[in-house]
Design a protein around this motif. Structure first.
Motif, PDB file in Angstrom:
ATOM      1  N   ASN A  94       5.253  -0.501 -16.244  1.00 22.42           N
ATOM      2  CA  ASN A  94       4.351  -1.593 -16.618  1.00 22.42           C
ATOM      3  C   ASN A  94       3.960  -2.421 -15.403  1.00 22.42           C
ATOM      4  N   ARG A  95       4.914  -2.629 -14.513  1.00 25.52           N
ATOM      5  CA  ARG A  95       4.648  -3.357 -13.271  1.00 25.52           C
ATOM      6  C   ARG A  95       3.575  -2.654 -12.464  1.00 25.52           C
ATOM      7  N   LEU A  96       3.672  -1.336 -12.323  1.00 25.36           N
ATOM      8  CA  LEU A  96       2.717  -0.563 -11.526  1.00 25.36           C
ATOM      9  C   LEU A  96       1.334  -0.566 -12.163  1.00 25.36           C
ATOM     10  N   ILE A  97       1.260  -0.322 -13.460  1.00 31.48           N
ATOM     11  CA  ILE A  97      -0.046  -0.289 -14.135  1.00 31.48           C
ATOM     12  C   ILE A  97      -0.741  -1.642 -14.039  1.00 31.48           C
ATOM     13  N   ARG A  98      -0.002  -2.714 -14.307  1.00 28.40           N
ATOM     14  CA  ARG A  98      -0.592  -4.066 -14.208  1.00 28.40           C
ATOM     15  C   ARG A  98      -1.102  -4.339 -12.799  1.00 28.40           C
ATOM     16  N   HIS A  99      -0.316  -3.959 -11.808  1.00 33.97           N
ATOM     17  CA  HIS A  99      -0.655  -4.226 -10.407  1.00 33.97           C
ATOM     18  C   HIS A  99      -1.931  -3.491 -10.002  1.00 33.97           C
ATOM     19  N   LEU A 100      -2.004  -2.200 -10.310  1.00 31.87           N
ATOM     20  CA  LEU A 100      -3.177  -1.421  -9.920  1.00 31.87           C
ATOM     21  C   LEU A 100      -4.423  -1.891 -10.660  1.00 31.87           C
ATOM     22  N   HIS A 101      -4.269  -2.193 -11.941  1.00 27.66           N
ATOM     23  CA  HIS A 101      -5.415  -2.662 -12.735  1.00 27.66           C
ATOM     24  C   HIS A 101      -5.906  -4.019 -12.228  1.00 27.66           C
ATOM     25  N   LYS A 102      -4.966  -4.897 -11.902  1.00 24.66           N
ATOM     26  CA  LYS A 102      -5.311  -6.233 -11.386  1.00 24.66           C
ATOM     27  C   LYS A 102      -6.136  -6.142 -10.102  1.00 24.66           C
ATOM     28  N   HIS A 103      -5.817  -5.167  -9.262  1.00 25.91           N
ATOM     29  CA  HIS A 103      -6.505  -5.035  -7.971  1.00 25.91           C
ATOM     30  C   HIS A 103      -7.697  -4.081  -8.033  1.00 25.91           C
ATOM     31  N   GLY A 104      -8.070  -3.661  -9.238  1.00 25.78           N
ATOM     32  CA  GLY A 104      -9.270  -2.860  -9.401  1.00 25.78           C
ATOM     33  C   GLY A 104      -9.163  -1.447  -8.867  1.00 25.78           C
ATOM     34  N   PHE A 212       8.582   2.612  -5.567  1.00 25.76           N
ATOM     35  CA  PHE A 212       7.228   2.940  -5.110  1.00 25.76           C
ATOM     36  C   PHE A 212       6.661   1.799  -4.280  1.00 25.76           C
ATOM     37  N   GLN A 213       6.083   2.137  -3.108  1.00 25.23           N
ATOM     38  CA  GLN A 213       5.498   1.147  -2.201  1.00 25.23           C
ATOM     39  C   GLN A 213       4.004   1.435  -2.047  1.00 25.23           C
ATOM     40  N   PRO A 214       3.164   0.701  -2.764  1.00 25.71           N
ATOM     41  CA  PRO A 214       1.714   0.957  -2.721  1.00 25.71           C
ATOM     42  C   PRO A 214       1.124   0.898  -1.317  1.00 25.71           C
ATOM     43  N   GLU A 215       1.652   0.012  -0.476  1.00 26.94           N
ATOM     44  CA  GLU A 215       1.082  -0.158   0.855  1.00 26.94           C
ATOM     45  C   GLU A 215       1.208   1.102   1.714  1.00 26.94           C
ATOM     46  N   SER A 216       2.168   1.985   1.373  1.00 27.12           N
ATOM     47  CA  SER A 216       2.306   3.240   2.111  1.00 27.12           C
ATOM     48  C   SER A 216       1.105   4.159   1.909  1.00 27.12           C
ATOM     49  N   TRP A 217       0.310   3.851   0.875  1.00 27.45           N
ATOM     50  CA  TRP A 217      -0.853   4.672   0.538  1.00 27.45           C
ATOM     51  C   TRP A 217      -2.158   3.896   0.695  1.00 27.45           C
ATOM     52  N   GLY A 218      -2.078   2.774   1.412  1.00 25.94           N
ATOM     53  CA  GLY A 218      -3.272   1.974   1.636  1.00 25.94           C
ATOM     54  C   GLY A 218      -3.673   1.148   0.434  1.00 25.94           C
ATOM     55  N   LEU A 219      -2.759   0.969  -0.516  1.00 30.49           N
ATOM     56  CA  LEU A 219      -3.015   0.160  -1.713  1.00 30.49           C
ATOM     57  C   LEU A 219      -2.381  -1.215  -1.548  1.00 30.49           C
ATOM     58  N   PRO A 220      -2.848  -2.217  -2.284  1.00 32.78           N
ATOM     59  CA  PRO A 220      -2.268  -3.555  -2.164  1.00 32.78           C
ATOM     60  C   PRO A 220      -0.773  -3.550  -2.466  1.00 32.78           C
ATOM     61  N   ALA A 221      -0.008  -4.278  -1.668  1.00 25.98           N
ATOM     62  CA  ALA A 221       1.443  -4.338  -1.829  1.00 25.98           C
ATOM     63  C   ALA A 221       1.817  -5.199  -3.035  1.00 25.98           C
ATOM     64  N   PHE A 222       2.960  -4.914  -3.623  1.00 25.11           N
ATOM     65  CA  PHE A 222       3.501  -5.775  -4.676  1.00 25.11           C
ATOM     66  C   PHE A 222       3.855  -7.137  -4.082  1.00 25.11           C
ATOM     67  N   GLU A 223       3.760  -8.158  -4.908  1.00 19.43           N
ATOM     68  CA  GLU A 223       4.095  -9.513  -4.452  1.00 19.43           C
ATOM     69  C   GLU A 223       5.039 -10.194  -5.446  1.00 19.43           C
ATOM     70  N   ASP A 224       5.907  -9.393  -6.105  1.00 22.75           N
ATOM     71  CA  ASP A 224       6.726  -9.955  -7.174  1.00 22.75           C
ATOM     72  C   ASP A 224       8.214 -10.041  -6.858  1.00 22.75           C
ATOM     73  N   TRP A 225       8.586  -9.766  -5.594  1.00 24.05           N
ATOM     74  CA  TRP A 225       9.995  -9.919  -5.226  1.00 24.05           C
ATOM     75  C   TRP A 225      10.335 -11.401  -5.108  1.00 24.05           C
ATOM     76  N   VAL A 226      11.503 -11.768  -5.557  1.00 26.72           N
ATOM     77  CA  VAL A 226      11.965 -13.165  -5.512  1.00 26.72           C
ATOM     78  C   VAL A 226      13.251 -13.206  -4.704  1.00 26.72           C
ATOM     79  N   GLN A 227      13.165 -13.694  -3.475  1.00 24.82           N
ATOM     80  CA  GLN A 227      14.337 -13.797  -2.600  1.00 24.82           C
ATOM     81  C   GLN A 227      15.125 -12.491  -2.548  1.00 24.82           C
ATOM     82  N   ASN A 228      14.451 -11.413  -2.160  1.00 26.93           N
ATOM     83  CA  ASN A 228      15.056 -10.084  -2.003  1.00 26.93           C
ATOM     84  C   ASN A 228      15.519  -9.447  -3.305  1.00 26.93           C
ATOM     85  N   ALA A 229      15.048  -9.970  -4.424  1.00 28.84           N
ATOM     86  CA  ALA A 229      15.404  -9.413  -5.728  1.00 28.84           C
ATOM     87  C   ALA A 229      14.135  -9.165  -6.536  1.00 28.84           C
ATOM     88  N   LEU A 230      14.110  -8.063  -7.257  1.00 24.54           N
ATOM     89  CA  LEU A 230      12.945  -7.709  -8.057  1.00 24.54           C
ATOM     90  C   LEU A 230      13.234  -7.906  -9.544  1.00 24.54           C
TER      91      LEU A 230
END
Length: 370
Positions: A94-104, A212-230
């Motif tokens: 769900n995190r991945l789908i929301r993230h990709l959809h949010k960034h178009g 999964f790290q989107p930035e490794s594929w030229g996609l926007p990086a996740f921004e939901d880590w909170v103090q080194n915790a997801l």
């Protein structure tokens, strides 16, 4: 894969997004038993990801069932349909789908399931999956299903991009082969833990989409880590039998469980997590939990090492429930499972601090053992 850039993402469904295999586990075994047949696990593993029509014909032949492939499908499909509503999104989905959809990012769903079954399966998900996909394709929408490349080539065409600029995320070797044949880049998240070596043709192999790290594929990086915790969607692991030995401020546990029900954790869960442990006669404690697979004997055996954050008296054979609400990291040194499962002081520090933050601590009051 640093530097690799993609412009669209194509996702498989069963075993990649949805834990349908676990939700429907045991159905074929039960069906075969009614006809005096015994399931061959090795044969069924090789059928993972195949078109239903293809696998149905092979099952009838392999087990010498007194029916046609069509009659087999008609008899067994209602049993699967009854279980599909139980299939949950796998960790990180769900995190991945929301993230990709949010960034178009153009997003497609491409499954060997027939289109009507795909629609039924995703209709049970409350995260708005259907609206997130620009393209949804089933095996009956193309001439040849996976491992042929047709479905990925068609998905790319409908997305308006070349297949070579697509990233495919798959769990089955059948799907990985199809994606590579289409010229796409592939991330494999194997749903069979004892066959990782067969996925070497993929560009990347992960144990979980949490890694999964989107930035490794030229996609926007996740921004939901909170103090080194997801933050993750809570995972509840019930009815473990635990022994604990106290070592200063840290309590180490050994656990056993024969549980293999759907309510247990999905197979695609690996890494270091944190949350709460509820022990039958001792109450609830903060905990960091490492989870992995022991493949040393040639079979996949689930391994788990929880560590309490705080002092607790020694005890033997008590029932314990875990509620995991956050993720810290993937396992290292997986060639030695004992070393891989070791929880570091940094893990303990991250988990302890995170569980005091509002993002995580609110789960304690709503947990099933609060």
């Amino acid at each position: 894969m640093e530097g690799a850039r993609v412009s669209a993402v194509i996702l498989d469904l069963d075993g990649t997004l949805l834990d349908t295999e676990r939700a429907t586990r045991g159905i074929l075994k039960e069906f075969l038993a009614k006809h005096g047949k015994v399931l061959d696990a090795e044969k069924e593993e090789k059928r993972l990801g195949q078109m239903h029509k293809e696998s149905a014909a092979a099952i009838v032949k392999d087990y010498e069932l007194p029916m046609t492939a069509a009659e087999f499908s008609e008899a067994i499909m209602p049993m699967y349909e009854e279980r599909w509503p139980q299939a949950k999104a796998l960790p990180g989905v769900n995190r991945l789908i929301r993230h990709l959809h949010k960034h178009g990012i153009p997003l497609a769903l491409a499954s060997n399931s027939i289109r009507n079954n795909i629609e039924t399966k995703i209709s049970h998900q409350k995260a708005g999956w259907k609206d997130s996909f620009s393209v949804i394709l089933g095996g009956d929408d193309v001439k040849h299903g996976k491992p042929f490349p047709d479905i990925f080539l068609e998905a790319a065409k409908r997305l308006g991009v070349d297949a070579s600029s697509c990233l495919v995320i798959e769990d089955s070797l059948v799907g990985v082969r199809a994606a590579k044949a289409a010229g796409a880049k592939v991330v494999a998240v194997p749903s069979l833990r004892n066959q990782d070596e067969y996925y070497s043709i993929a560009n990347s192999v992960l144990h979980s989409l949490l890694d999964f790290q989107p930035e490794s594929w030229g996609l926007p990086a996740f921004e939901d880590w909170v103090q080194n915790a997801l933050p993750i969607e809570p995972l509840c692991i019930r009815d473990l039998i635990a022994d604990v030995v106290s070592c200063g401020d840290l309590s180490l546990l050994n656990i056993t469980t024969d549980d293999c029900s759907y309510e247990s954790i999905p197979d695609q869960v690996s890494g270091v997590f944190f949350g709460w442990a509820n022990v039958e006669l001792h109450g609830t404690f903060k905990a960091v939990v490492s989870i992995g697979w022991d493949l040393s004997l040639g079979i996949a055996k689930r391994m788990m090492q929880p560590s309490f954050l705080g002092h607790i008296n020694n005890f033997k054979r008590e029932r314990m429930h875990l509620l995991l609400v956050g993720y810290i990291r993937k396992l290292e040194h997986e060639d030695n499972i004992s070393d891989a499962l070791k929880v570091s002081e940094e893990d303990e520090s991250i988990g302890c601090a995170a569980l005091d933050l509002p993002t995580f601590c609110h789960h304690a009051s709503s947990s099933p053992f609060a």
